[in-house]
Enzyme design. Structure first.
Site, short mmCIF file in Angstrom:
data_model
loop_
_atom_site.label_atom_id
_atom_site.label_comp_id
_atom_site.label_asym_id
_atom_site.label_seq_id
_atom_site.Cartn_x
_atom_site.Cartn_y
_atom_site.Cartn_z
N LYS C 69 0.86 -1.19 0.00
CA LYS C 69 0.00 0.00 0.00
C LYS C 69 0.90 1.24 0.00
O LYS C 69 1.95 1.27 0.66
CB LYS C 69 -0.89 -0.03 1.25
CG LYS C 69 -1.93 1.10 1.31
CD LYS C 69 -2.82 0.96 2.56
CE LYS C 69 -3.84 2.08 2.66
NZ LYS C 69 -4.68 1.96 3.87
N SER C 144 -9.65 2.28 3.13
CA SER C 144 -8.72 2.98 2.28
C SER C 144 -7.75 2.08 1.53
O SER C 144 -7.12 2.53 0.58
CB SER C 144 -7.92 4.00 3.11
OG SER C 144 -7.10 3.32 4.05
N SER C 168 -9.90 0.00 7.36
CA SER C 168 -9.31 0.15 6.03
C SER C 168 -8.67 -1.09 5.44
O SER C 168 -8.30 -1.09 4.27
CB SER C 168 -8.27 1.28 6.04
OG SER C 168 -8.93 2.53 6.07
#
Ligand SMILES: [Zn+2]
Lengths: 478, 101, 487
Positions: C69, C144, C168
């Protein structure tokens, strides 16, 4: 109108740790720009702070030296404000639970009294970066950012600029003795801000205060505060009002100027730093630190007076610097006359070092040299006059006094017959002083002693010279 | 000029603290949205919180630190490459007018 | 992930081939998904080649590329956190999880798209465009960690790392039909994770199945002296007891998590999932977490407050975006931050700044810290009675793209089932448990007390072994076709 001055100080002290407060970077003064940085102290994305245990312990030690209460539970908070020298735009500091609270510093006043200046709190935080200003730009060097910084806040107990100076001097002495900071002003190890107000004698409440920043030396602080007292007096005397504001001291122009008004006061949005866990201090830790606590300058000074029978002045000089105090104690240890050792150190040695621009740490004269010089005089081997000459040679060469005395034949003349020969010729050559003495003017003997010492090239035992002179002068008079 | 929402937010003051420039459109949009969000947050007013200890950390741990050992981690060159403007080995910004500290 | 590892170990696949296979898929599909902000192909291939040339290592992830990420620092790679603010920024260091991945022989690969600075639950807040759901690109991936979940779901990553502050990891995993584990706060080092809300953030794995999640978790967890919030206590590897089953395990259903607002299809799938666990020998009972309704308010106060300070460092001084020709330092701050940050980030910074500001701290921030205590206690009480809790992850399946963009409050309220656990510091996992009639994935959330990752993964694995959902995959051929039509 007569005014009373009230001053409170915030003193920032850099701790002499090997690494920074929240990262492992060293913080050597004068390193090339940004060479002592890492992602942590540059405030890079993703980094985390890990506190330096030594810095926490030294702050607690400082608290103990200043008679503070050590917090059993303490924490770090974030103090938010934007400034280019702040890598994260928040400073890790301590808000409502500082490591130390209460306490005091004893300060000697000019009139000989001693005063206790109260300490409100001591907390630990991180220093900011350093910026250099050019015509249209500023350049930032983050080497200093993250250096452990102790903030010591006093009560508004200080009654004037001189007292502020005396306070700072005492505080510095304690911090140096504790070994927690080098307190080198040129390197910015110790810096202070002040809150200052004046009020007419007889008025109860304090006057409106201003905050003075950017005082980088103790004498600068004294001058800044003196300037501010005068500035406030002038305003009040002309019927004006003091504004609560922050002013910056400009050491070059010797004035303070407005930095920001009360309306621009910061909203720091303190909150507990989620990256750092609270600190819990137990009795055992405090006991250990108390046991390890070095003797404070004032305690040591009193002990020196008592133990070595030296004057308060000499004791003050010898305890002003921990290394010097150690030096003296080592020298006095084997000396037949501790007082004489104190004289040699505080007069001859400090003078010579100052002339040579040296520190006690690099002194070519070692404590054992002082001991043997003192003992050579005490045994009567050399005169104290000769001792001074020998000292000079030791200082120059670093060689032992006995060796120098032996080699140069400086051993004191104890032989009464030899001395009598010098005495007789001196009396003969100085009929005036001799007659004066005989006429009852006691003081006149001084010149004759001097002349005999000169004739002996300093080697005659002055005590014997005195005795023999009196014998000869009285005999002649009969 | 500055105006407070029903929940007391002076958006200009807060944006000033946060150093975020807002366009008039953004400001107008945020005003209503933040008002609604703050209203929802006031739900906590229903709670009786007297005597409840605040939680600052997910885990109750204390005294976490490191020993005072220096270790050089020279990232100067990488850091200077990331800098939007530099002056020799320093990071450059417009001239700082000191209002802080 | 394990097949690749086995194939590399068996010599059937080189490290380079493992990387190239992904690059090929990314090339084919990511135009439609937008999961990768950067493939970091060059660095990944270089590392793969070096590994192919050298002796085969013992690492548990030898040669396996793992997607990262964009919020986790990898030395020499961009780390933009889905934000224009960090344009041109290159991280000068590896985060601890990345170091651990490398130590295990893995190849950290790519920068996975995300909501800007991890703020959002649809991935529409990315500064580089939203991530589309591989099951239907008209729908959001969740956020997210949307890039991580979508990449794994579409076979463009064998496994990935995400971060979970209020859901997330779990939520996009649920919406994309993959497994997402949010570890106990403090079990995985945050050093190298760009902070959103420091007291809530936690890195975790997003994988195709539970076994991979356990393996990846075992690699990245552990105490880190560079993170003062990292926990000292160690536990045995979770992979070892993974097949132990759920017989006798007590599973609680929090009454408040099955309240109004829960989509009927989601509720049905979750309840069926619970029945499956029951059928496998778990004892199920209802429990209560009475302060659940305060969790969203508590979370958004605390998270935005911490974020307002955490994101203050993005100021255009030392790195990242700087506005052109600033007049002075103040102008530099205002314009750089105005230009660099997107709307949601600005909103949250303003909110967080406000709740900490003079006069409002007690009314908002302090109250929220106290409410957090109550929420924690709810879980502590519940975990005295049961071993794990089960619920949905998201009250609804994925939204259509653009459905919620202008209603942030509505979006926040959708986090109700995930944020309480972050506030309490617990661990939780999302495992696929069904598909809606429209073909969108639904996730089952299991939650455990601190350090219960082993039990959590064991229960998830038992569920997975009994159900077909983790084997279902989006039809990429359809996607490709649509992509071609779109082009
Ligand atoms: Zn550093």
């Amino acid at each position: 109108m007569e005014y009373l001055t009230t001053i409170g100080l915030e003193v920032h002290v850099q701790l002499r740790t090997a690494s920074k407060m929240f990262c492992s970077c060293p913080h050597r003064y004068g390193a090339p720009p940004n060479s002592q940085t890492c992602p942590v102290c540059l405030g890079y994305p993703g980094v985390l702070p890990v506190p330096n245990r030594q810095a926490i312990e030294w702050t607690m030690l400082t608290g103990l030296m200043l008679g503070c209460r050590i917090a059993r539970y303490s924490k770090f908070d974030r103090k938010s404000y934007f400034y280019p020298d702040m890598p994260k735009n928040y400073q890790i500091s301590q808000y409502d639970l500082p490591l130390c609270e209460g306490g005091y510093v004893e300060v000697d006043l000019e009139n000989g009294d001693t005063k206790k200046v109260g300490i409100t709190r001591i907390h630990l935080e991180e220093d900011v970066a350093k910026s250099t200003h050019h015509s249209t730009t500023s350049a930032i060097d983050f080497n200093r950012a993250g250096t452990p910084l102790m903030e010591i806040v006093t009560e508004p107990d200080i009654a004037g600029p001189e007292e502020a100076y005396a306070f700072l001097t005492s505080l510095k002495q304690i911090l140096t003795f504790g070994g927690v900071s080098d307190c080198n002003m040129e390197q910015g190890n110790i810096r202070c801000d002040a809150n200052i107000s004046i009020r007419p004698v007889g008025q109860d409440g304090l006057g409106v205060k201003t905050e003075i920043k950017n005082m980088n030396t103790f004498s600068g602080a004294q001058r800044a505060l003196a300037y501010e007292v005068e500035r406030q007096k002038e305003i009040l005397n002309s019927g004006g009002r003091i504004e609560q504001e922050t002013r910056r001291w400009d050491d070059v122009s010797g004035t303070t100027e407005l930095m920001r008004s009360k309306e621009d006061a910061h909203d720091y949005r303190y909150f507990p730093d989620p990256d750092l866990m609270p600190m819990v201090v137990d009795e055992a830790w405090i006991s250990r630190l108390t046991a390890e606590m070095p003797e404070l300058p004032r305690t040591r000074k009193a002990r020196f007076e008592r133990q070595y029978g030296i004057s308060p002045y000499d004791a003050g000089v010898l305890t002003a610097d921990p290394e010097l105090a150690l030096f003296y104690e080592a020298a006095a240890a084997g000396s037949a006359d501790a007082k004489a050792a104190a004289n040699l150190v505080s007069n001859l040695l400090l003078h010579a070092l100052a002339e040579a621009g040296m520190e006690i740490g690099s002194s070519p004269v070692r404590p054992e040299h002082i001991t043997s010089l003192v003992n050579l005089v005490a045994e009567g081997t050399i005169s104290s006059q000769i001792a001074k000459d020998v000292f000079a040679v030791v200082f120059e060469t670093g060689r032992g006094p006995e060796e120098i005395v032996r080699e140069r034949g400086l051993v004191q003349v104890q032989d009464t017959d030899q001395i009598r020969t010098w005495v007789r010729s001196v009396i003969e050559e100085n009929p005036g002083p001799a007659a004066d003495f005989r006429a009852g003017r006691e003081k006149a003997i001084g010149r004759l002693v001097g002349a005999v010492m000169k004739a002996s090239r300093g080697k005659a035992n002055p005590q014997l010279v005195n005795e023999v002179l009196r014998e000869e002068l009285t005999r002649g008079g009969v | 000029m500055s105006e407070r929402t029903a929940n007391g937010m002076d958006i200009d003051y807060v944006a000033q603290l946060a150093r975020i420039g807002l366009t008039p459109a953004e400001r107008a949009k945020f005003q209503g949205q933040l008002e609604a969000i703050l209203g929802a947050m006031r739900k906590l007013d229903e709670l009786e919180l007297e005597g409840i200890e605040p939680t600052a950390h997910a885990m109750p741990v204390h005294n976490v630190w490191r020993e005072d050992r220096a270790r050089e981690w020279d990232v100067k060159d990488a850091a200077l490459r990331n800098a939007p403007a530099r002056m020799q080995d320093s990071i450059q910004v417009p001239k700082i007018v000191d209002t802080s500290g | 992930m394990r097949d690749v590892s086995t194939a590399i170990r068996g010599g059937e696949l080189s490290c380079r081939e493992a990387v190239e296979a992904l690059l090929e898929r990314i090339e084919r599909f990511d135009g439609r998904i937008n999961a990768y902000l950067d493939t970091t192909a060059e660095a990944a291939l270089a590392r793969a080649d070096a590994m192919d040339r050298g002796a085969r290592g013992e690492g548990r992830l030898w040669g396996v590329p793992i997607g990262i990420k964009d919020v986790i620092a990898v030395e020499g790679a961009p780390c933009r956190c889905g934000s224009r603010m960090l344009d041109r920024f290159l991280s000068p260091y590896d985060g601890t999880v990345v170091r651990k991945l490398k130590d295990a022989g893995s190849i950290p690969m790519g920068r996975l798209n995300m909501d800007e600075f991890a703020m959002g639950s649809t991935n529409e807040n990315s500064g580089f465009g939203p991530v589309c759901n591989p099951w239907d690109p008209a729908y959001v991936s969740g956020g997210s960690s949307g890039g991580s979940a979508a990449a794994v779901a579409s076979g463009m990553a064998y496994g990935a790392l995400g971060s979970d502050t209020g859901g997330s990891i779990r939520q996009p995993a649920s919406l994309c039909g993959v497994v997402g584990l949010k570890p106990t706060y403090g079990r995985v080092s945050r050093f190298g994770l760009v902070a959103y809300a420091s007291s809530l953030d936690q890195i975790g794995p997003i994988t195709r199945d539970v076994t991979d999640a356990a393996l990846l978790f075992d690699v990245i967890c552990g105490h880190d002296p560079q993170d003062a919030t990292s926990l000292q206590r160690q536990t045995p590897a979770t992979s070892a007891g993974l097949e132990g089953g759920v017989k006798g395990m007590r599973i609680g259903l929090p009454r408040e998590y099955f309240a109004a607002g829960l989509d009927p299809e989601v509720e049905a799938a979750v309840r069926r999932g619970v029945e499956t666990l029951q059928g496998l020998g778990a004892e199920v009972e209802e429990v209560s977490l009475p302060h659940t309704e305060y969790a969203v308010a508590t979370y958004y106060i605390l998270a935005t407050a911490e974020a307002s300070a955490n994101l203050a460092r993005f100021d255009g001084v030392r790195y990242g975006h700087r506005c052109s020709e600033p007049e002075d330092v103040t102008d530099l701050y205002f314009r750089s931050r105005a230009e660099g940050f997107g709307s949601e980030v600005k909103r949250r910074i303003i909110l967080g700044t406000y709740v900490l500001s003079s006069g409002y701290y007690d009314a908002y921030y302090l109250r929220a810290q106290k409410a957090r205590t109550l929420i924690r206690r709810d879980f502590e009480k519940a975990f005295e009675r049961v071993d794990l809790l089960a619920a949905a992850v998201s009250p609804t399946p994925a939204y259509a793209l653009g459905a919620c963009v202008d209603d942030p409050l509505q979006m926040y309220l959708g986090d109700i089932l995930t944020v309480p656990m972050n506030l309490a510091g617990n661990c939780g996992i999302s495992v696929p448990c069904g598909l809606t009639a429209g073909g969108l994935p639904i996730g089952l959330q299991l939650m455990g007390p601190p350090f219960a990752e082993a039990e959590l993964l064991r229960a998830a694995r038992a569920f997975e072994a009994e159900t077909p959902w983790h084997r279902k995959q989006p039809d990429m051929a359809v996607l490709e076709q649509r992509s071609a039509e779109g082009a």
